[in-house]
Design a protein around this motif. Structure first.
Motif, mmCIF file in Angstrom:
data_model
loop_
_atom_site.group_PDB
_atom_site.id
_atom_site.type_symbol
_atom_site.label_atom_id
_atom_site.label_comp_id
_atom_site.label_asym_id
_atom_site.label_seq_id
_atom_site.Cartn_x
_atom_site.Cartn_y
_atom_site.Cartn_z
ATOM 1 N N GLU A 62 4.877 0.851 5.474
ATOM 2 C CA GLU A 62 4.581 1.618 4.267
ATOM 3 C C GLU A 62 4.033 0.770 3.114
ATOM 4 O O GLU A 62 3.133 1.214 2.410
ATOM 5 N N PRO A 63 4.534 -0.455 2.858
ATOM 6 C CA PRO A 63 3.933 -1.264 1.785
ATOM 7 C C PRO A 63 2.445 -1.544 2.014
ATOM 8 O O PRO A 63 1.667 -1.580 1.067
ATOM 9 N N LEU A 64 2.048 -1.720 3.281
ATOM 10 C CA LEU A 64 0.625 -1.929 3.579
ATOM 11 C C LEU A 64 -0.183 -0.693 3.214
ATOM 12 O O LEU A 64 -1.234 -0.792 2.577
ATOM 13 N N PHE A 65 0.305 0.497 3.599
ATOM 14 C CA PHE A 65 -0.421 1.719 3.272
ATOM 15 C C PHE A 65 -0.490 1.930 1.761
ATOM 16 O O PHE A 65 -1.517 2.347 1.233
ATOM 17 N N ALA A 66 0.586 1.628 1.065
ATOM 18 C CA ALA A 66 0.581 1.767 -0.398
ATOM 19 C C ALA A 66 -0.422 0.810 -1.026
ATOM 20 O O ALA A 66 -1.154 1.181 -1.942
ATOM 21 N N ALA A 67 -0.475 -0.426 -0.527
ATOM 22 C CA ALA A 67 -1.438 -1.394 -1.067
ATOM 23 C C ALA A 67 -2.871 -0.952 -0.791
ATOM 24 O O ALA A 67 -3.740 -1.065 -1.655
ATOM 25 N N LYS A 69 -3.967 2.087 -0.389
ATOM 26 C CA LYS A 69 -4.288 3.283 -1.165
ATOM 27 C C LYS A 69 -4.393 2.997 -2.657
ATOM 28 O O LYS A 69 -5.331 3.441 -3.314
ATOM 29 N N LEU A 70 -3.441 2.254 -3.201
ATOM 30 C CA LEU A 70 -3.360 2.096 -4.649
ATOM 31 C C LEU A 70 -4.112 0.887 -5.185
ATOM 32 O O LEU A 70 -4.789 0.986 -6.205
ATOM 33 N N THR A 71 -3.989 -0.264 -4.542
ATOM 34 C CA THR A 71 -4.621 -1.463 -5.100
ATOM 35 C C THR A 71 -5.961 -1.796 -4.479
ATOM 36 O O THR A 71 -6.769 -2.455 -5.109
ATOM 37 N N ASP A 72 -6.198 -1.369 -3.247
ATOM 38 C CA ASP A 72 -7.450 -1.721 -2.590
ATOM 39 C C ASP A 72 -8.511 -0.639 -2.703
ATOM 40 O O ASP A 72 -9.599 -0.770 -2.162
ATOM 41 N N ALA A 76 -9.510 7.015 -2.927
ATOM 42 C CA ALA A 76 -10.629 7.929 -3.153
ATOM 43 C C ALA A 76 -11.710 7.801 -2.080
ATOM 44 O O ALA A 76 -12.787 8.355 -2.236
ATOM 45 N N MET A 77 -11.420 7.087 -1.015
ATOM 46 C CA MET A 77 -12.453 6.865 -0.002
ATOM 47 C C MET A 77 -12.703 8.078 0.878
ATOM 48 O O MET A 77 -13.658 8.102 1.633
ATOM 49 N N TRP A 78 -11.871 9.102 0.813
ATOM 50 C CA TRP A 78 -12.112 10.308 1.599
ATOM 51 C C TRP A 78 -13.416 10.973 1.193
ATOM 52 O O TRP A 78 -13.987 11.748 1.942
ATOM 53 N N GLN A 79 -13.922 10.633 0.007
ATOM 54 C CA GLN A 79 -15.164 11.222 -0.485
ATOM 55 C C GLN A 79 -16.399 10.514 0.066
ATOM 56 O O GLN A 79 -17.501 10.965 -0.138
ATOM 57 N N ARG A 80 -16.220 9.399 0.721
ATOM 58 C CA ARG A 80 -17.333 8.558 1.159
ATOM 59 C C ARG A 80 -17.641 8.771 2.634
ATOM 60 O O ARG A 80 -16.838 9.291 3.393
ATOM 61 N N LEU A 89 -13.576 -1.277 3.620
ATOM 62 C CA LEU A 89 -12.334 -1.717 4.234
ATOM 63 C C LEU A 89 -12.461 -3.149 4.743
ATOM 64 O O LEU A 89 -11.555 -3.965 4.552
ATOM 65 N N HIS A 90 -13.582 -3.472 5.367
ATOM 66 C CA HIS A 90 -13.777 -4.838 5.860
ATOM 67 C C HIS A 90 -13.827 -5.842 4.715
ATOM 68 O O HIS A 90 -13.220 -6.912 4.796
ATOM 69 N N LEU A 91 -14.524 -5.508 3.645
ATOM 70 C CA LEU A 91 -14.589 -6.431 2.503
ATOM 71 C C LEU A 91 -13.212 -6.649 1.879
ATOM 72 O O LEU A 91 -12.831 -7.777 1.568
ATOM 73 N N VAL A 92 -12.475 -5.579 1.700
ATOM 74 C CA VAL A 92 -11.143 -5.687 1.099
ATOM 75 C C VAL A 92 -10.222 -6.499 2.001
ATOM 76 O O VAL A 92 -9.470 -7.354 1.517
ATOM 77 N N GLN A 93 -10.270 -6.260 3.296
ATOM 78 C CA GLN A 93 -9.388 -6.984 4.201
ATOM 79 C C GLN A 93 -9.781 -8.457 4.324
ATOM 80 O O GLN A 93 -8.913 -9.318 4.480
ATOM 81 N N ILE A 94 -11.065 -8.761 4.237
ATOM 82 C CA ILE A 94 -11.492 -10.164 4.224
ATOM 83 C C ILE A 94 -10.926 -10.852 2.984
ATOM 84 O O ILE A 94 -10.410 -11.973 3.050
#
Length: 169
Positions: A62-67, A69-72, A76-80, A89-94
């Motif tokens: 759950e902390p990963l999903f919260a991060a 959704k909220l910090t990464d 709002a990516m459902w609109q894309r 997602l790749h840029l954020v995870q890198i």
């Protein structure tokens, strides 16, 4: 230690779905009992202990999903489009992996940037502290000035040269 109560029921808010309800209270280290929690399972073959165990495995992610959704910015990516979502997602995870690697390496330059809070031991190094240190170090860096100028439909024009306040890039 835990106190468990369970029953099979048909809650009104689930519109007739039969579930196994487990009320769980966990024992705290201080001798008190934690707040009672209600856990629901549609798998009636599981015992109450197995349901609590399944929920405990779920909460580790759950902390990963919260991060995400909220910090990464994935809230709002459902609109894309799918392509934009995967690129972001790749840029954020890198970026997240680079922070973890900088933390694990703990080189003297990185440790010198970090300012741990007064309540934390000076030797403590976390990815969040490294991220805050890098944000403080590059707060005047205007990355968008390095991009080519945009046209009228894309938004305001920007310069293509380096930012005026950047010492070195």
């Amino acid at each position: 230690m835990a106190r468990l109560r369970h029953c099979i029921c048909r809650p009104r808010f689930l519109r007739g779905v039969i579930v196994q309800a487990v009320w769980c209270e966990l024992h705290k280290g201080s001798g008190a009992w934690a707040k009672r929690r209600l856990l629901l399972s549609t798998d009636l073959a599981l015992s109450a202990v197995e349901i609590v165990d399944a929920y405990s495995k779920r909460w580790t992610v759950e902390p990963l999903f919260a991060a995400l959704k909220l910090t990464d910015g994935l809230g709002a990516m459902w609109q894309r489009s799918r392509t934009v979502l995967l690129r972001w997602l790749h840029l954020v995870q890198i970026g997240r992996v680079l922070l973890v690697l900088l933390t694990a390496k703990a080189e003297s330059e990185v440790v010198a940037l970090v300012r741990p809070g007064g309540w934390r031991k000076p030797a403590t190094l976390t990815p969040g502290l490294v991220k805050d240190a890098l944000a403080r170090r590059f707060h005047n860096f205007e990355a968008f000035r390095l991009l080519p100028a945009t046209r009228a439909k894309s938004g305001p024009l920007r310069g293509t040269g380096p930012p005026g306040r950047a010492a070195a890039a």
